[in-house]
Design a protein around this motif. Structure first.
Motif, PDB file in Angstrom:
ATOM      1  N   GLY A  93     -31.833  26.415  -7.333  1.00  0.00           N
ATOM      2  CA  GLY A  93     -32.847  27.457  -7.316  1.00  0.00           C
ATOM      3  C   GLY A  93     -32.245  28.821  -7.061  1.00  0.00           C
ATOM      4  N   TYR A  94     -31.350  28.900  -6.087  1.00  0.00           N
ATOM      5  CA  TYR A  94     -30.748  30.190  -5.752  1.00  0.00           C
ATOM      6  C   TYR A  94     -29.900  30.724  -6.903  1.00  0.00           C
ATOM      7  CZ  TYR A  94     -27.798  33.759  -3.720  1.00  0.00           C
ATOM      8  OH  TYR A  94     -27.135  34.934  -3.490  1.00  0.00           O
ATOM      9  N   ALA A 125     -39.889  36.633  -3.631  1.00  0.00           N
ATOM     10  CA  ALA A 125     -39.852  35.172  -3.530  1.00  0.00           C
ATOM     11  C   ALA A 125     -38.554  34.675  -2.898  1.00  0.00           C
ATOM     12  CB  ALA A 125     -40.034  34.556  -4.919  1.00  0.00           C
ATOM     13  N   LEU A 126     -37.422  35.251  -3.312  1.00  0.00           N
ATOM     14  CA  LEU A 126     -36.132  34.831  -2.747  1.00  0.00           C
ATOM     15  C   LEU A 126     -36.056  35.175  -1.268  1.00  0.00           C
ATOM     16  CD1 LEU A 126     -33.715  35.937  -5.623  1.00  0.00           C
ATOM     17  CD2 LEU A 126     -34.245  33.589  -4.966  1.00  0.00           C
ATOM     18  N   SER A 127     -36.596  36.333  -0.892  1.00  0.00           N
ATOM     19  CA  SER A 127     -36.578  36.750   0.507  1.00  0.00           C
ATOM     20  C   SER A 127     -37.511  35.896   1.353  1.00  0.00           C
ATOM     21  CB  SER A 127     -36.975  38.228   0.597  1.00  0.00           C
ATOM     22  OG  SER A 127     -37.232  38.604   1.922  1.00  0.00           O
ATOM     23  N   ARG A 128     -38.711  35.643   0.841  1.00  0.00           N
ATOM     24  CA  ARG A 128     -39.680  34.831   1.591  1.00  0.00           C
ATOM     25  C   ARG A 128     -39.120  33.441   1.894  1.00  0.00           C
ATOM     26  NH1 ARG A 128     -45.388  33.925  -1.233  1.00  0.00           N
ATOM     27  NH2 ARG A 128     -44.100  32.604  -2.575  1.00  0.00           N
ATOM     28  N   PRO A 168     -32.118  38.605   2.648  1.00  0.00           N
ATOM     29  CA  PRO A 168     -32.725  39.067   3.908  1.00  0.00           C
ATOM     30  C   PRO A 168     -34.257  38.987   3.913  1.00  0.00           C
ATOM     31  CG  PRO A 168     -30.882  40.467   3.350  1.00  0.00           C
ATOM     32  CD  PRO A 168     -31.041  39.510   2.203  1.00  0.00           C
ATOM     33  N   GLN A 169     -34.795  38.346   4.953  1.00  0.00           N
ATOM     34  CA  GLN A 169     -36.221  38.039   5.001  1.00  0.00           C
ATOM     35  C   GLN A 169     -37.098  39.280   5.132  1.00  0.00           C
ATOM     36  OE1 GLN A 169     -36.609  35.140   8.139  1.00  0.00           O
ATOM     37  NE2 GLN A 169     -35.266  33.656   7.113  1.00  0.00           N
ATOM     38  N   HIS A 178     -30.098  29.298   6.546  1.00  0.00           N
ATOM     39  CA  HIS A 178     -31.190  30.090   7.127  1.00  0.00           C
ATOM     40  C   HIS A 178     -32.432  30.066   6.235  1.00  0.00           C
ATOM     41  CE1 HIS A 178     -27.601  31.633   9.184  1.00  0.00           C
ATOM     42  NE2 HIS A 178     -28.427  31.963  10.167  1.00  0.00           N
ATOM     43  N   LEU A 179     -32.623  28.984   5.473  1.00  0.00           N
ATOM     44  CA  LEU A 179     -33.789  28.881   4.611  1.00  0.00           C
ATOM     45  C   LEU A 179     -35.035  28.616   5.441  1.00  0.00           C
ATOM     46  CD1 LEU A 179     -32.380  26.774   1.621  1.00  0.00           C
ATOM     47  CD2 LEU A 179     -32.497  29.255   1.876  1.00  0.00           C
TER      48      LEU A 179
END
Length: 464
Positions: free
Chosen positions: A97-98, A316-319, A324-325, A444-445
């Motif tokens: 996915g990443y 979406a990638l951050s969430r 970085p969140q 850190h997912l």
């Protein structure tokens, strides 16, 4: 995270549901691509001659159409803002996915930087000035419109895209009477392997022209990025992306055939503004001036819509915790403001290089890698999750997505044939992005699986 922390975390990361029906989504798909009809694709004629380019463009049309059909199925089954990233995560886990998301992010981060350079050139031709202040002004104005809200932004984008479409249709009507088949084959024949009057640069020319064939459709795959803001994702996203692709096939046929047939393939292969030059050659100077102005609308439409696309992907990638969140926090209007602004700043800095062609070639590398991974996702989901609820099913199933997979790998090699520098620079960006994931974000997912993330998101929404 505890359940309470999950709910608090996701409550701050919500998009506005129901902002877009299928017509707006189809308009979004056309907006992503429409600037490619105005310029860029025609340089493929210089690489392959008209016939060779027609073959290359035909192959890329098949690649995009089969990919779109696969994406329509996955977007109906997995209606998440991450688009291709979300599909790949479901099919191949967090790493797959990443890497898919990273490939799309490279495409969507570099494409606006390239387009704003082309916008600067258009502004200079019309008004006599150009440079960083022009680039900054366009980033500020159009990110500002996005900050007003998704529904408002999509409606503005429809108007801008409509102006660009009018320019293409008016050009086609004006040139029909000037079409001459012999002008398609006025490029001198070389001594390349397989060279003929139809394909004067031979087989190698077709290979090198593949990236230019992509410019007629590049970024249409971004429609599923709006899935979380659709009124009825299971119906609206498939109808929107397929509708956009059918319309783009129509406009591609118009420009590829009529421009070269009216003004000559050799001249079109060298033109910076092919619609304008074809109209001027045919004696339609007044319309050519109008189309030159509306061509700026086409560039702006793609610039504007791709900003929307990168913001939803970054969100979406951050969430999910891949990047970085803090980038996925949404404001009172449920707009991911940081996901709009931070990549915009980075894109503006990239635009200062002035190398629009290089960045566009790098964006194509990112795109083709993502296409292969998205097509593979469809294949794996069909094999490993045959019972998944699929409101829309891809005609031809795995066979269709396999065509997209093979052609996307072929297109990737075409970038190397045209510009090895862009190919290797993009690999460096991939290596940096992969290193960040494997050394940090992998641990850190927010959720270990997409199902867990979707369940958490649903719970958070229910509490709002």
């Amino acid at each position: 995270m505890s359940d309470q922390m999950n709910k608090e975390y996701l409550a701050k990361r919500q998009l506005k549901r129901g902002s877009a029906g299928w017509v707006l989504l189809a308009g979004l798909g056309v907006s992503y691509v429409i600037s490619g009809d105005f310029a860029g694709w025609n340089f493929g004629i210089a690489e392959a001659g008209w016939g060779g380019f027609a073959i290359a463009a035909g192959l890329m049309a098949v690649m995009y159409f089969t990919l779109v059909l696969a994406l329509a199925e996955m977007s109906a089954a997995i209606p998440a803002a991450g688009g291709g990233y979300s599909f790949a995560r479901q099919a191949m886990g967090p790493t797959g996915g990443y890497l898919t998301g990273l490939a799309v992010l490279i495409e969507y981060a570099l494409a606006p930087a390239a387009i704003v350079i082309f916008i600067g050139s258009a502004v200079e031709a019309l008004l006599g000035f150009n440079g960083p202040w022009v680039y900054a002004a366009f980033y500020i104005v159009f990110i500002g419109i996005h900050l007003a809200g998704a529904g408002e932004a999509l409606k503005v984008m429809m108007v801008i895209s409509g102006l660009a479409v009018i320019a293409i249709l008016a050009t086609a009507v004006a040139l029909i009477g000037d079409f001459d088949t012999s002008r398609l084959f006025d490029v001198p024949v070389t001594d390349a392997v397989g060279a003929s009057e139809f394909m004067p640069m031979g087989w190698y020319g077709i290979w090198a022209a593949l990236p230019f064939g992509m410019w007629l459709f590049l970024a249409v795959e971004g429609v599923p990025l709006a899935a979380e803001e659709a009124k009825d994702p299971a119906k609206d996203v498939p109808k929107g992306i397929i509708g956009a692709m059918v319309f783009l096939l129509f406009t591609a046929l118009l420009v590829v055939f009529l421009l070269a047939g009216a003004a000559g393939a050799d001249a079109m292969g060298k033109s910076a503004v092919p619609l304008v030059d074809a109209l001027n050659f045919a004696g339609h100077e007044t319309l050519g001036t109008a189309v030159n102005i509306l061509g700026l609308a086409g560039l702006v439409a793609s610039f504007f819509s791709i900003i929307y696309g990168y913001s939803r992907l970054v969100f979406a990638l951050s969430r999910a915790g891949y990047i970085p969140q803090s980038l996925s926090v949404t404001d009172k209007r449920k707009v991911p403001s940081r996901a709009l602004i931070v990549p915009g700043i980075l894109g503006f800095l990239a635009s200062l290089t002035g190398e629009g062609d290089l960045m566009l070639a790098m964006a194509v590398v990112g795109a083709t890698v993502s296409y292969a991974l998205m097509a593979l996702s469809h294949i794996l989901l069909r094999i490993n999750h045959p019972d998944m609820h699929r409101p829309y099913k891809t005609p031809g199933g795995i066979f269709t997505s396999s065509i997209a997979f093979v052609l996307s790998l072929l297109a990737l090699t075409g970038v190397y044939a045209y510009d090895p520098r862009a190919f290797f620079y993009t690999l460096v960006l991939f290596a940096i992005g992969a290193a960040y994931y494997f050394l940090y974000s992998k641990n850190h997912l927010v959720a270990k699986t997409p199902e867990e993330e979707f369940d958490m998101l649903a719970a958070a929404e229910a509490d709002l």
